[in-house]
Write a protein that holds these residues in place. Structure first.
Motif, mmCIF file in Angstrom:
data_model
loop_
_atom_site.group_PDB
_atom_site.id
_atom_site.type_symbol
_atom_site.label_atom_id
_atom_site.label_comp_id
_atom_site.label_asym_id
_atom_site.label_seq_id
_atom_site.Cartn_x
_atom_site.Cartn_y
_atom_site.Cartn_z
ATOM 1 N N ASN A 160 0.805 -1.223 0.000
ATOM 2 C CA ASN A 160 0.000 0.000 0.000
ATOM 3 C C ASN A 160 0.838 1.273 0.000
ATOM 4 O O ASN A 160 0.348 2.333 -0.338
ATOM 5 C CB ASN A 160 -0.926 0.041 1.215
ATOM 6 C CG ASN A 160 -1.963 -1.050 1.178
ATOM 7 O OD1 ASN A 160 -2.422 -1.423 0.109
ATOM 8 N ND2 ASN A 160 -2.317 -1.555 2.321
ATOM 9 N N GLY A 161 2.092 1.173 0.446
ATOM 10 C CA GLY A 161 2.944 2.356 0.527
ATOM 11 C C GLY A 161 2.811 3.103 1.836
ATOM 12 O O GLY A 161 3.500 4.082 2.065
ATOM 13 N N GLU A 162 1.899 2.657 2.703
ATOM 14 C CA GLU A 162 1.725 3.273 4.019
ATOM 15 C C GLU A 162 1.783 2.176 5.074
ATOM 16 O O GLU A 162 1.327 1.055 4.844
ATOM 17 C CB GLU A 162 0.383 3.990 4.129
ATOM 18 C CG GLU A 162 0.260 5.191 3.258
ATOM 19 C CD GLU A 162 -1.062 5.915 3.481
ATOM 20 O OE1 GLU A 162 -1.108 7.098 3.142
ATOM 21 O OE2 GLU A 162 -2.023 5.302 3.984
ATOM 22 N N CYS A 163 2.355 2.518 6.222
ATOM 23 C CA CYS A 163 2.408 1.549 7.305
ATOM 24 C C CYS A 163 2.281 2.264 8.642
ATOM 25 O O CYS A 163 2.431 3.477 8.729
ATOM 26 C CB CYS A 163 3.689 0.728 7.248
ATOM 27 S SG CYS A 163 5.200 1.670 7.351
ATOM 28 N N ALA A 164 1.982 1.487 9.661
ATOM 29 C CA ALA A 164 1.830 2.032 11.010
ATOM 30 C C ALA A 164 3.165 1.921 11.735
ATOM 31 O O ALA A 164 3.872 0.926 11.615
ATOM 32 C CB ALA A 164 0.759 1.272 11.769
ATOM 33 N N PHE A 165 3.515 2.956 12.453
ATOM 34 C CA PHE A 165 4.704 2.923 13.292
ATOM 35 C C PHE A 165 4.420 3.710 14.557
ATOM 36 O O PHE A 165 3.439 4.448 14.634
ATOM 37 C CB PHE A 165 5.941 3.454 12.555
ATOM 38 C CG PHE A 165 5.777 4.835 11.982
ATOM 39 C CD1 PHE A 165 6.153 5.944 12.704
ATOM 40 C CD2 PHE A 165 5.261 5.015 10.705
ATOM 41 C CE1 PHE A 165 6.002 7.218 12.175
ATOM 42 C CE2 PHE A 165 5.120 6.277 10.168
ATOM 43 C CZ PHE A 165 5.487 7.374 10.904
ATOM 44 N N GLU A 166 5.277 3.503 15.559
ATOM 45 C CA GLU A 166 5.066 4.165 16.840
ATOM 46 C C GLU A 166 5.940 5.401 16.949
ATOM 47 O O GLU A 166 7.091 5.400 16.544
ATOM 48 C CB GLU A 166 5.374 3.199 17.978
ATOM 49 C CG GLU A 166 4.411 2.041 18.030
ATOM 50 C CD GLU A 166 4.739 1.060 19.139
ATOM 51 O OE1 GLU A 166 5.902 1.001 19.569
ATOM 52 O OE2 GLU A 166 3.817 0.359 19.572
ATOM 53 N N GLU A 167 5.364 6.443 17.494
ATOM 54 C CA GLU A 167 6.059 7.707 17.675
ATOM 55 C C GLU A 167 6.005 8.077 19.155
ATOM 56 O O GLU A 167 4.952 7.999 19.784
ATOM 57 C CB GLU A 167 5.354 8.778 16.835
ATOM 58 C CG GLU A 167 6.035 10.111 16.832
ATOM 59 C CD GLU A 167 5.308 11.062 15.893
ATOM 60 O OE1 GLU A 167 4.339 11.702 16.351
ATOM 61 O OE2 GLU A 167 5.711 11.160 14.728
ATOM 62 N N ALA A 168 7.138 8.456 19.708
ATOM 63 C CA ALA A 168 7.191 8.833 21.120
ATOM 64 C C ALA A 168 6.573 10.215 21.322
ATOM 65 O O ALA A 168 6.831 11.143 20.557
ATOM 66 C CB ALA A 168 8.638 8.839 21.601
ATOM 67 N N VAL A 169 5.723 10.330 22.343
ATOM 68 C CA VAL A 169 5.074 11.588 22.681
ATOM 69 C C VAL A 169 5.470 11.947 24.112
ATOM 70 O O VAL A 169 5.332 11.142 25.025
ATOM 71 C CB VAL A 169 3.538 11.475 22.583
ATOM 72 C CG1 VAL A 169 2.874 12.773 23.006
ATOM 73 C CG2 VAL A 169 3.122 11.088 21.174
ATOM 74 N N VAL A 170 5.983 13.141 24.293
ATOM 75 C CA VAL A 170 6.403 13.590 25.614
ATOM 76 C C VAL A 170 5.197 14.176 26.350
ATOM 77 O O VAL A 170 4.508 15.058 25.843
ATOM 78 C CB VAL A 170 7.523 14.649 25.502
ATOM 79 C CG1 VAL A 170 7.909 15.157 26.877
ATOM 80 C CG2 VAL A 170 8.724 14.068 24.778
ATOM 81 N N ASP A 171 4.939 13.641 27.541
ATOM 82 C CA ASP A 171 3.860 14.128 28.400
ATOM 83 C C ASP A 171 4.492 14.391 29.755
ATOM 84 O O ASP A 171 4.826 13.468 30.487
ATOM 85 C CB ASP A 171 2.737 13.093 28.495
ATOM 86 C CG ASP A 171 1.554 13.592 29.296
ATOM 87 O OD1 ASP A 171 1.671 14.658 29.926
ATOM 88 O OD2 ASP A 171 0.527 12.910 29.292
ATOM 89 N N TYR A 172 4.691 15.658 30.100
ATOM 90 C CA TYR A 172 5.411 16.011 31.323
ATOM 91 C C TYR A 172 4.630 15.664 32.584
ATOM 92 O O TYR A 172 5.212 15.525 33.648
ATOM 93 C CB TYR A 172 5.765 17.499 31.318
ATOM 94 C CG TYR A 172 6.765 17.833 30.232
ATOM 95 C CD1 TYR A 172 8.079 17.411 30.326
ATOM 96 C CD2 TYR A 172 6.385 18.541 29.101
ATOM 97 C CE1 TYR A 172 8.992 17.704 29.332
ATOM 98 C CE2 TYR A 172 7.287 18.841 28.104
ATOM 99 C CZ TYR A 172 8.593 18.422 28.220
ATOM 100 O OH TYR A 172 9.496 18.700 27.238
ATOM 101 N N VAL A 173 3.334 15.481 32.499
ATOM 102 C CA VAL A 173 2.530 15.148 33.668
ATOM 103 C C VAL A 173 2.498 13.641 33.895
ATOM 104 O O VAL A 173 2.739 13.158 34.999
ATOM 105 C CB VAL A 173 1.092 15.696 33.509
ATOM 106 C CG1 VAL A 173 0.226 15.272 34.670
ATOM 107 C CG2 VAL A 173 1.113 17.210 33.363
#
Length: 75
Positions: free
Chosen positions: A34-47
């Motif tokens: 398909n040319g698209e895939c799922a990957f994980e991205e780190a999200v910073v949450d200070y709380v």
């Protein structure tokens, strides 16, 4: 009478070249072609701390084409 030998020969060459190309091209298993895939991205949450968010984006291996051409050496 029309001579079609040249046209038939050109069509046969085209078909042969297409078959060779398709034999070298493989679909990427990461994106299922398909040319698209799922990957994980780190999200910073200070709380609550850092967490991972799933993102759908362009496949990095195939550049969004969904397939790549293999090298002759890999076979």
């Amino acid at each position: 009478m029309i001579n079609t030998d040249g046209n038939i020969a050109a069509l046969n060459r085209n078909l042969h070249e297409r078959e060779e190309y398709e034999a070298r091209v493989i679909l990427r298993p990461e994106c299922d072609g398909n040319g698209e895939c799922a990957f994980e991205e780190a999200v910073v949450d200070y709380v609550n701390g850092e967490y991972l968010k799933e993102v759908i984006g362009t496949c990095e291996r195939c550049g969004g084409w969904g397939k790549i051409e293999t090298d002759e050496e890999e076979e």
